[in-house]
Design a protein around this motif. Structure first.
Motif, PDB file in Angstrom:
ATOM      1  N   LEU B  59       0.442  -7.955 -11.513  1.00 50.02           N
ATOM      2  CA  LEU B  59      -0.863  -7.367 -11.218  1.00 50.02           C
ATOM      3  C   LEU B  59      -1.966  -8.198 -11.877  1.00 50.02           C
ATOM      4  CD1 LEU B  59      -2.723  -5.206 -10.068  1.00 50.02           C
ATOM      5  CD2 LEU B  59      -2.170  -3.749 -12.019  1.00 50.02           C
ATOM      6  N   THR B  74      -9.808 -11.784   0.194  1.00 52.75           N
ATOM      7  CA  THR B  74      -9.251 -10.899  -0.839  1.00 52.75           C
ATOM      8  C   THR B  74      -7.917 -10.282  -0.434  1.00 52.75           C
ATOM      9  OG1 THR B  74     -11.473 -10.407  -1.604  1.00 52.75           O
ATOM     10  CG2 THR B  74      -9.736  -8.862  -2.229  1.00 52.75           C
ATOM     11  N   VAL B  75      -7.867  -9.740   0.767  1.00 47.63           N
ATOM     12  CA  VAL B  75      -6.642  -9.071   1.210  1.00 47.63           C
ATOM     13  C   VAL B  75      -5.498 -10.068   1.302  1.00 47.63           C
ATOM     14  CG1 VAL B  75      -5.560  -7.775   3.089  1.00 47.63           C
ATOM     15  CG2 VAL B  75      -7.925  -7.292   2.443  1.00 47.63           C
ATOM     16  N   LEU B  78      -4.142 -10.693  -2.160  1.00 41.67           N
ATOM     17  CA  LEU B  78      -3.388  -9.544  -2.666  1.00 41.67           C
ATOM     18  C   LEU B  78      -2.060  -9.400  -1.935  1.00 41.67           C
ATOM     19  CD1 LEU B  78      -6.365  -7.053  -2.976  1.00 41.67           C
ATOM     20  CD2 LEU B  78      -5.186  -8.203  -4.853  1.00 41.67           C
ATOM     21  N   PHE B  79      -2.077  -9.698  -0.649  1.00 38.08           N
ATOM     22  CA  PHE B  79      -0.856  -9.669   0.164  1.00 38.08           C
ATOM     23  C   PHE B  79       0.180 -10.636  -0.412  1.00 38.08           C
ATOM     24  CE2 PHE B  79       1.702 -11.063   3.785  1.00 38.08           C
ATOM     25  CZ  PHE B  79       1.951  -9.883   4.474  1.00 38.08           C
ATOM     26  N   ASN B  81       0.252 -11.907  -3.449  1.00 37.88           N
ATOM     27  CA  ASN B  81       0.640 -11.551  -4.818  1.00 37.88           C
ATOM     28  C   ASN B  81       1.507 -10.304  -4.887  1.00 37.88           C
ATOM     29  OD1 ASN B  81      -0.457 -13.343  -7.007  1.00 37.88           O
ATOM     30  ND2 ASN B  81      -2.243 -13.142  -5.716  1.00 37.88           N
ATOM     31  N   THR B  82       1.436  -9.471  -3.855  1.00 34.23           N
ATOM     32  CA  THR B  82       2.332  -8.313  -3.823  1.00 34.23           C
ATOM     33  C   THR B  82       3.718  -8.740  -3.357  1.00 34.23           C
ATOM     34  OG1 THR B  82       0.455  -6.879  -3.348  1.00 34.23           O
ATOM     35  CG2 THR B  82       2.645  -5.979  -2.897  1.00 34.23           C
ATOM     36  N   LEU B  83       3.754  -9.645  -2.374  1.00 31.47           N
ATOM     37  CA  LEU B  83       5.058 -10.078  -1.862  1.00 31.47           C
ATOM     38  C   LEU B  83       5.764 -11.056  -2.789  1.00 31.47           C
ATOM     39  CD1 LEU B  83       4.473 -10.227   1.979  1.00 31.47           C
ATOM     40  CD2 LEU B  83       5.888  -8.630   0.671  1.00 31.47           C
ATOM     41  N   PRO B  85       6.352 -10.984  -6.228  1.00 34.70           N
ATOM     42  CA  PRO B  85       7.431 -10.370  -7.028  1.00 34.70           C
ATOM     43  C   PRO B  85       8.542  -9.785  -6.165  1.00 34.70           C
ATOM     44  CG  PRO B  85       5.413  -9.048  -7.136  1.00 34.70           C
ATOM     45  CD  PRO B  85       5.056 -10.348  -6.496  1.00 34.70           C
ATOM     46  N   VAL B  86       8.185  -9.314  -4.976  1.00 33.33           N
ATOM     47  CA  VAL B  86       9.205  -8.777  -4.062  1.00 33.33           C
ATOM     48  C   VAL B  86      10.228  -9.859  -3.725  1.00 33.33           C
ATOM     49  CG1 VAL B  86       9.572  -7.987  -1.683  1.00 33.33           C
ATOM     50  CG2 VAL B  86       7.782  -6.918  -3.097  1.00 33.33           C
ATOM     51  N   GLU B 431      -5.812 -12.612   9.723  1.00 33.57           N
ATOM     52  CA  GLU B 431      -4.381 -12.387   9.506  1.00 33.57           C
ATOM     53  C   GLU B 431      -4.032 -10.926   9.241  1.00 33.57           C
ATOM     54  OE1 GLU B 431      -1.853 -15.258   8.119  1.00 33.57           O
ATOM     55  OE2 GLU B 431      -3.357 -16.750   7.564  1.00 33.57           O
ATOM     56  N   HIS B 432      -4.997 -10.160   8.698  1.00 31.99           N
ATOM     57  CA  HIS B 432      -4.646  -8.802   8.265  1.00 31.99           C
ATOM     58  C   HIS B 432      -5.458  -7.711   8.941  1.00 31.99           C
ATOM     59  CE1 HIS B 432      -2.305 -10.808   5.208  1.00 31.99           C
ATOM     60  NE2 HIS B 432      -3.360 -11.562   4.964  1.00 31.99           N
ATOM     61  N   ILE B 434      -8.213  -6.363   8.180  1.00 38.71           N
ATOM     62  CA  ILE B 434      -9.080  -5.498   7.369  1.00 38.71           C
ATOM     63  C   ILE B 434      -9.853  -6.329   6.341  1.00 38.71           C
ATOM     64  CG2 ILE B 434      -7.917  -3.261   7.507  1.00 38.71           C
ATOM     65  CD1 ILE B 434      -6.556  -3.981   4.806  1.00 38.71           C
ATOM     66  N   GLY B 436     -11.467  -6.735   2.447  1.00 41.66           N
ATOM     67  CA  GLY B 436     -11.093  -6.380   1.088  1.00 41.66           C
ATOM     68  C   GLY B 436     -11.961  -5.273   0.515  1.00 41.66           C
TER      69      GLY B 436
END
Lengths: 443, 443, 443
Positions: B59, B74-75, B78-79, B81-83, B85-86, B431-432, B434, B436
């Motif tokens: 985070l 931004t999104v 974050l996308f 950086n979330t994936l 660690p996954v 790409e997303h 939306i 941020g």
């Protein structure tokens, strides 16, 4: 510590002076006290850490809900999410703890241990014999848990519920409904006797909260402009970074939520649970990503984030009895389910601002049933499926009916929805008199 | 705990009934079990806490990168950086853990312990004899570490990399390159045998990630409009508060990153590491502040924040073998280096959105070499310099070459950069679908 | 761990071979070492966790202050709040720790143990006999505490203080004033001998910081346009979510602030403190809500958030000697006081950007006195009131006078307030050259 050190020196002194075996006997009982205190302290430290982690989940929920909802309602949501743990902890202190752990004489459906905490005779007691933690740790850990059930409702009903209705609902739902349902399993009640298994609350916390959320959105109706001519209109959230902070904090907190549900710091058991929990969160994210791409034809970040939560909710019932390999499957299925659940709710014009019903109810049910599919007890025997179904049904009917009744009575008595003008102009300016964000650069 | 209590009562009973010295002998073995369990539990609790702290670094990275990059992307950040660690945790589960700790027969450069986790025979084993934690804690702690190497790359290449390329790179870099390099030292491989010292990964994690980032930005090229007519054009980040949250969370997480690298809760060793780590972070901030003022003639907050990270990266290789006084120096130099490194990269038109190469590569190398300058082992002997240089070179060549090759092949095969239109208009909308941030107050 | 395991095998071997009672004697001393290490490790793990939690309070303060102040000054505030722990930890390393715990020969008002840390002879010592933690843990925990006193000042004086003046003040206040005052109680000085009780610092940390803040805002004067024609003009903060993140992180950190002040992981004592702390935070929120509604006729979220802090500050002096029931009262009163204190300050045109004086000074004094009203020692005797009053007065006079003197001298020498133009246009663009938020979607 000083006492310990003196004993250490005493021991050395005795050895040097040629102590007898009988002296050793006396020392053995000194040692026993230190050994037991060391293990108890280590266990209790873990449980306090778990408590702290579950606490921060309330910030996680606040972030997710404020981030995913419109900027005109940001303060209102944060207001609710700040007061939710406040109400949760206080009601749990006054009544909840003794409703949930009443000390059933025989496994039943209701018992009450009396108001307020039952302060141990010796005050700051370390002799709380129930497990690897003190009476105080037990209370606070469970109190942090209790408040999460109401928080789940908060997200679903956001942007149009009257704040007074929400707070009254929370008072009753967390103070009475949640602890009574919880007592059936964790308090040693009738569901526990029936063989129902729910390690950390896929059903007792998450689906209970989810059923409450469902009752709320049915009675509230959708936000104005959400469903227009058969189309679902997106209401962009104020801040995706805020929602992302929320999701990461929830994952963080889940290490305490599931890891603390071992009720001690037992190394093998706790660390095993952290692994299954993390693996399910990971595949949950992938499930949300794939299903989101399949349905919306884009890299839908909201579905990745909700997929993480879905995986976490899904593994919660069986984090200690499901293998790491099956945990991957439980998470993946949960991540996929959350997308199709959200789409289905929209088809029925059930407007859930943050996907709380899909995450907590749908995946809570899935996770509880998964225990009956993949779960294996310590002797290697598969856990039975039917008690899981029974528990899901009993808790679901009770939680939904209770929540529906509370919201329904509030609706008849005072109304539960804000005026159309307030909803359109935003709750922040009308109820709180400030904006969530004021970003300007010129005076 | 109940078992323990019974033993305590047994002991009292025996004493009361006039036990013999032989009874004491029997009790001694009971005691041994409790004592060992207490110490093991305490050690493992610390390691689980460290795991949780390293997790939250993800985070932290997300905050730093999303805060320091433009709001139109931004999104997307974050996308990623979330994936990260996954992907990191899943690949580490499937292959990485057994590549990194393969159980070398003789110290070498490659060995593989087989796919998936090697579940202990007795399932939830507490008898993992390798150190102060269980098998499961070991895996999860190391898995959280692994994912950080890829996250470092993420920040440097932001705002213009294709998401599919980034995810493919991460899969290969975290799944294969990182654990193999790690095995050379931490898995007991050839660098360990050569006397190379890297306590918590200035080289094995940070410079490896930094080399990957450098390869990425070379092959990607700078963002459109970053270097115009010999001038460096600032691209203001979306949110300085978000970046600050990120830095504080990284500092927080570093207590687990370095403190957990003791691999037990050993009180003196761990707390010593927390002190050197904090002192270096502090002087790193001052180094960034002073050098930033010297270069830019302003109180450059970005350089203070990166200075904190620089100090943390710098002390990571020797946090346990460098004195608090020298830790101040290591941090200060790192904080200064990060500024001049950033300026130098810009001279070569190497566009690193968040300064990841300067923080993790430059200061990672500095910190590793600093072990050979200031480091002293437990017997008071200085640690040798040449093995440090050797380790830096070997890991650097391997990491850079591998990363360059992966990015190069991806570039040839699919392209690694988004279209000019997407870059200019922002990755979020394309790409997303939306934004941020959506901060509006009128419907 | 390997050593332990060997001993375990040895024990089994001895038993199998028919050991004598004398062998058991030898094993008892082996056991003593393991038992003591287990307990010590568990205690120290808790203290390290508490240290980590107090650290994150600095991010909490940063969030509250940046969230509650105007967007044109966001970077300036974050800059201050990042450098505050940096300066705090470094001065505490150089001088503060040995000023605060100087080892008084007789209880007095001043003593100094010498510059820098007093590194234990054996380096990474685990034999620090002062309590349940190592020398290094002790230093770092106390260093994190020290920095909070200055942070409190930061919020009050925001938006118009010169950054150089603030940093100089912090250097002197945290480096010298705070540790000397602290030594009077926690260092075993004259206030301790006088029977003054302050568990975790309602007076020694919070009111000391609050007095510093009061001195600062008196000498600075209010922000331009804050008080116009007898009216108080709201200056909307940049981000309520950021402030909310801050409050939750402060509550989180307080588990370490109060829980760590037990100075060991003693299960009963620590968990009791966590409960009283949480209950007071909850009723503090309600007190702020009710009083805020009474005064402002709206659901004032700022007062709910400050009410949480008020409750936490209030319970800090007596978290271990006040019952859960009275903790509810202490928190509720604190939450009400914070609102009326804020209104009163505004009447005197004392402009405190974030309510720091009301939270930390007013409620710090209240909490300290509450110990003399509700506090009961372990033998069940009420704690006396007069020493509390004496301690509040002595610390208050010293802190306020010192802070006033420092700010006054800085004002005479260099000026402590920025120019009118800088204040109106914002400190970010003039002192740091960047904006706090840059949210745009078109290139």
């Amino acid at each position: 510590m000083q006492v310990i050190m003196e004993k250490l020196f005493l021991s050395e002194f005795l050895m040097a002076s040629g102590e007898s075996a009988l002296d050793a006997t006396a020392k053995v009982d000194d040692l026993m006290a230190i050994s037991v205190e060391g293990l108890f302290t280590a266990n209790n430290v873990w449980m306090m850490l778990a408590t702290v982690l579950v606490f921060i989940m309330h910030l996680g929920f606040a972030g997710v809900e404020a981030g995913f909802s419109q900027s005109k309602n940001t303060v209102n949501i944060l207001f609710k999410n700040t007061l939710t743990p406040v109400i949760g902890i206080l009601t749990y202190y006054i009544i909840g703890f003794n409703l949930m752990y009443p000390g059933f004489e025989v496994p039943g459906w209701f018992s009450f241990g009396g108001f307020f905490l039952d302060v141990p005779l010796n005050g700051n007691s370390t002799e709380y014999a129930s497990g690897g933690y003190t009476y105080w740790t037990d209370f606070l850990f469970q109190a942090m848990f209790a408040a999460t059930a109401a928080t789940i409702v908060s997200g679903a009903v956001a942007e149009r519920i009257k704040i007074s209705s929400y707070l009254t609902f929370t008072l009753l739902f967390v103070g009475i409904v949640y602890p009574i349902i919880g007592s059936w399993k964790w308090g040693g009640g009738a569901l526990d006797a029936a063989g129902f298994y729910d390690f950390a609350g896929s059903t007792l916390v998450h689906s209970v909260g989810g059923w409450g959320a469902l009752a709320g959105i049915i009675l509230l109706g959708p936000r104005i402009g959400k469903y227009v001519n058969g189309k679902v209109i997106d209401k962009p959230g104020s801040s995706v970074p805020l929602a992302t902070i929320g999701i990461f904090l929830l994952w963080l907190g889940w290490f305490g939520f599931n890891g603390g549900s071992v009720l001690s710091g037992k190394p093998g058991a706790v660390s095993y649970v952290l692994v299954t929990t993390s693996l399910a969160a990971c595949t949950g994210a992938l499930g949300g990503l794939f299903a989101g791409y399949f349905v919306f034809k884009r890299l839908d970040f909201g579905m990745v984030l909700n997929g993480v939560l879905a995986g976490l909710v899904g593994i919660t019932a069986g984090a200690d009895v499901i293998s790491p390999g099956w945990a991957l499957v439980v998470g993946l299925v949960a991540g996929i389910l959350v997308v199709f659940s959200a789409v289905t709710l929209d088809k029925f014009k059930l407007d859930d601002c943050v996907g709380a019903v899909s995450v907590h109810l749908t995946c809570g049910v899935w996770g509880t049933l998964a225990v009956g599919i993949f779960g294996v007890d310590t002797t290697g025997n598969a856990l039975p499926f039917l008690p899981q179904l029974f528990g899901v049904a009993v808790c679901g009917i009770t939680a939904f009916t209770s929540a529906f009744l509370i919201f329904f009575l509030l609706k008849k008595a005072f109304g539960i929805r804000v005026s159309e003008q307030h909803e359109l102009e935003g709750l922040d300016s009308h109820e709180h008199g400030i904006r969530g964000y004021t970003i300007v650069y010129d005076e």
